[in-house]
Design a protein around this motif. Structure first.
Motif, PDB file in Angstrom:
ATOM      1  N   GLU A 128       0.827  -1.210   0.000  1.00  0.00           N
ATOM      2  CA  GLU A 128       0.000   0.000   0.000  1.00  0.00           C
ATOM      3  C   GLU A 128       0.861   1.260   0.000  1.00  0.00           C
ATOM      4  OE1 GLU A 128      -0.401  -2.592   2.147  1.00  0.00           O
ATOM      5  OE2 GLU A 128      -2.259  -3.414   1.298  1.00  0.00           O
ATOM      6  N   GLU A 129       1.916   1.261   0.837  1.00  0.00           N
ATOM      7  CA  GLU A 129       2.805   2.422   0.886  1.00  0.00           C
ATOM      8  C   GLU A 129       3.516   2.623  -0.450  1.00  0.00           C
ATOM      9  OE1 GLU A 129       4.296   2.535   5.531  1.00  0.00           O
ATOM     10  OE2 GLU A 129       5.108   0.974   4.202  1.00  0.00           O
ATOM     11  N   THR A 130       3.922   1.534  -1.074  1.00  0.00           N
ATOM     12  CA  THR A 130       4.612   1.614  -2.360  1.00  0.00           C
ATOM     13  C   THR A 130       3.727   2.289  -3.396  1.00  0.00           C
ATOM     14  OG1 THR A 130       5.914  -0.368  -1.868  1.00  0.00           O
ATOM     15  CG2 THR A 130       5.702   0.251  -4.198  1.00  0.00           C
ATOM     16  N   VAL A 131       2.468   1.874  -3.466  1.00  0.00           N
ATOM     17  CA  VAL A 131       1.537   2.473  -4.432  1.00  0.00           C
ATOM     18  C   VAL A 131       1.269   3.932  -4.076  1.00  0.00           C
ATOM     19  CG1 VAL A 131      -0.798   2.376  -5.368  1.00  0.00           C
ATOM     20  CG2 VAL A 131       0.538   0.270  -5.118  1.00  0.00           C
ATOM     21  N   LYS A 132       1.109   4.238  -2.800  1.00  0.00           N
ATOM     22  CA  LYS A 132       0.888   5.637  -2.394  1.00  0.00           C
ATOM     23  C   LYS A 132       2.087   6.512  -2.758  1.00  0.00           C
ATOM     24  CE  LYS A 132      -2.478   4.984   1.234  1.00  0.00           C
ATOM     25  NZ  LYS A 132      -2.819   5.067   2.632  1.00  0.00           N
ATOM     26  N   ARG A 133       3.282   5.972  -2.595  1.00  0.00           N
ATOM     27  CA  ARG A 133       4.479   6.728  -2.966  1.00  0.00           C
ATOM     28  C   ARG A 133       4.492   6.985  -4.474  1.00  0.00           C
ATOM     29  NH1 ARG A 133       8.597   7.109   0.645  1.00  0.00           N
ATOM     30  NH2 ARG A 133      10.262   6.735  -0.860  1.00  0.00           N
ATOM     31  N   ALA A 134       4.106   5.978  -5.258  1.00  0.00           N
ATOM     32  CA  ALA A 134       4.032   6.164  -6.715  1.00  0.00           C
ATOM     33  C   ALA A 134       2.983   7.221  -7.049  1.00  0.00           C
ATOM     34  CB  ALA A 134       3.707   4.843  -7.404  1.00  0.00           C
ATOM     35  N   GLU A 135       1.826   7.131  -6.423  1.00  0.00           N
ATOM     36  CA  GLU A 135       0.754   8.104  -6.676  1.00  0.00           C
ATOM     37  C   GLU A 135       1.155   9.519  -6.270  1.00  0.00           C
ATOM     38  OE1 GLU A 135      -3.147   5.191  -6.244  1.00  0.00           O
ATOM     39  OE2 GLU A 135      -2.401   6.213  -4.458  1.00  0.00           O
ATOM     40  N   SER A 136       1.992   9.628  -5.251  1.00  0.00           N
ATOM     41  CA  SER A 136       2.415  10.962  -4.790  1.00  0.00           C
ATOM     42  C   SER A 136       3.243  11.698  -5.837  1.00  0.00           C
ATOM     43  CB  SER A 136       3.219  10.851  -3.490  1.00  0.00           C
ATOM     44  OG  SER A 136       4.544  10.379  -3.731  1.00  0.00           O
ATOM     45  N   ARG A 137       3.762  10.969  -6.806  1.00  0.00           N
ATOM     46  CA  ARG A 137       4.600  11.599  -7.838  1.00  0.00           C
ATOM     47  C   ARG A 137       3.899  11.713  -9.181  1.00  0.00           C
ATOM     48  NH1 ARG A 137      10.618   9.294  -7.100  1.00  0.00           N
ATOM     49  NH2 ARG A 137      10.898  10.563  -8.969  1.00  0.00           N
ATOM     50  N   LEU A 138       2.611  11.334  -9.241  1.00  0.00           N
ATOM     51  CA  LEU A 138       1.862  11.479 -10.495  1.00  0.00           C
ATOM     52  C   LEU A 138       1.964  12.917 -11.000  1.00  0.00           C
ATOM     53  CD1 LEU A 138      -1.324   9.351  -9.752  1.00  0.00           C
ATOM     54  CD2 LEU A 138       0.379   8.915 -11.551  1.00  0.00           C
ATOM     55  N   GLY A 139       2.227  13.055 -12.286  1.00  0.00           N
ATOM     56  CA  GLY A 139       2.345  14.377 -12.895  1.00  0.00           C
ATOM     57  C   GLY A 139       3.763  14.944 -12.874  1.00  0.00           C
ATOM     58  N   GLU A 140       4.669  14.307 -12.143  1.00  0.00           N
ATOM     59  CA  GLU A 140       6.055  14.796 -12.085  1.00  0.00           C
ATOM     60  C   GLU A 140       6.682  14.780 -13.466  1.00  0.00           C
ATOM     61  OE1 GLU A 140       8.786  13.337  -8.928  1.00  0.00           O
ATOM     62  OE2 GLU A 140      10.051  12.743 -10.626  1.00  0.00           O
ATOM     63  N   ARG A 141       7.402  15.839 -13.792  1.00  0.00           N
ATOM     64  CA  ARG A 141       8.062  15.978 -15.090  1.00  0.00           C
ATOM     65  C   ARG A 141       9.545  16.308 -14.917  1.00  0.00           C
ATOM     66  NH1 ARG A 141       4.226  16.435 -19.126  1.00  0.00           N
ATOM     67  NH2 ARG A 141       2.110  16.738 -18.370  1.00  0.00           N
ATOM     68  N   SER A 142      10.194  15.643 -13.997  1.00  0.00           N
ATOM     69  CA  SER A 142      11.614  15.903 -13.712  1.00  0.00           C
ATOM     70  C   SER A 142      12.502  14.757 -14.167  1.00  0.00           C
ATOM     71  CB  SER A 142      11.798  16.119 -12.202  1.00  0.00           C
ATOM     72  OG  SER A 142      11.023  17.195 -11.765  1.00  0.00           O
ATOM     73  N   TYR A 143      12.123  14.117 -15.266  1.00  0.00           N
ATOM     74  CA  TYR A 143      12.868  12.966 -15.770  1.00  0.00           C
ATOM     75  C   TYR A 143      14.288  13.366 -16.135  1.00  0.00           C
ATOM     76  CZ  TYR A 143      14.057   8.831 -18.499  1.00  0.00           C
ATOM     77  OH  TYR A 143      14.662   7.708 -18.967  1.00  0.00           O
ATOM     78  N   ASN A 144      15.223  12.534 -15.725  1.00  0.00           N
ATOM     79  CA  ASN A 144      16.621  12.686 -16.121  1.00  0.00           C
ATOM     80  C   ASN A 144      17.174  11.278 -16.258  1.00  0.00           C
ATOM     81  OD1 ASN A 144      19.594  12.737 -15.634  1.00  0.00           O
ATOM     82  ND2 ASN A 144      19.230  14.943 -15.543  1.00  0.00           N
TER      83      ASN A 144
END
Length: 179
Positions: A128-144
């Protein structure tokens, strides 16, 4: 980077090939791309859903963003999926008494290396925490590609440590070529 990054051969030991219906909620899922040239990673969110760092039209493009997709879209033309077996992953980073004690006594170099690795030790988040952590970054555009790629993202979601064996292995290859 720290010694916590697994070498390619170690990473191969902890990948477990699965069928699409064997993926579990919160798994770090990967696929081989371009005949194994690179791997792509994401987090399985259940009900056929994934969150990953990519362009919505494919892995690469001008709009690389953390977003939701389906397992089928994530898989693209890859033959199979694999998940990272984090029980093995963590064990590979643990300090084993057999690693540091030799017939001549304690191998100090191995002891210090093990202690250094574990100064950045992994915390395994629940599904559950893993999925929440992934969801917390939805929309992030800082790919490198070198410091914040899909592997960094997926490993961070599960462990709190942002790292990429692919980047480290590439850098090691460059260092060896230069020598």
């Amino acid at each position: 980077m720290t010694d916590s990054v697994l070498r390619q051969e170690e990473m191969e030991d902890i990948k477990r090939v699965v069928k699409d219906d064997e993926i579990q909620f919160g798994d770090v899922v990967g696929v081989h791309r371009m005949d194994g040239l690179y791997d792509h990673y994401g987090i399985y969110t259940g009900n056929g859903g994934m969150i990953h760092y990519a362009d919505p039209s494919g892995d690469w493009g001008k709009n690389i963003v953390v977003h939701r997709t389906t397992v089928d879209a994530f898989k693209e033309d890859s033959e199979y999926l694999f998940v990272i077996d984090f029980d093995k992953f963590v064990k590979k980073h643990g300090i084993s008494i057999f690693d540091i004690i030799t017939p001549d006594g304690i191998n100090v170099q191995k002891l210090f290396a093990a202690l250094l690795r574990n100064s950045n030790y992994y915390h395994l988040y629940t599904q559950e925490e893993t999925v929440k952590r992934a969801e917390s970054r939805l929309g992030e555009r800082s790919y490198n590609i070198a410091t914040n790629n899909c592997e960094h993202f997926a490993i961070w979601c599960k462990t709190g440590v942002s790292e990429s064996t692919q980047v480290e292995n590439f850098l090691q290859m460059i260092r060896e070529i230069r020598i």
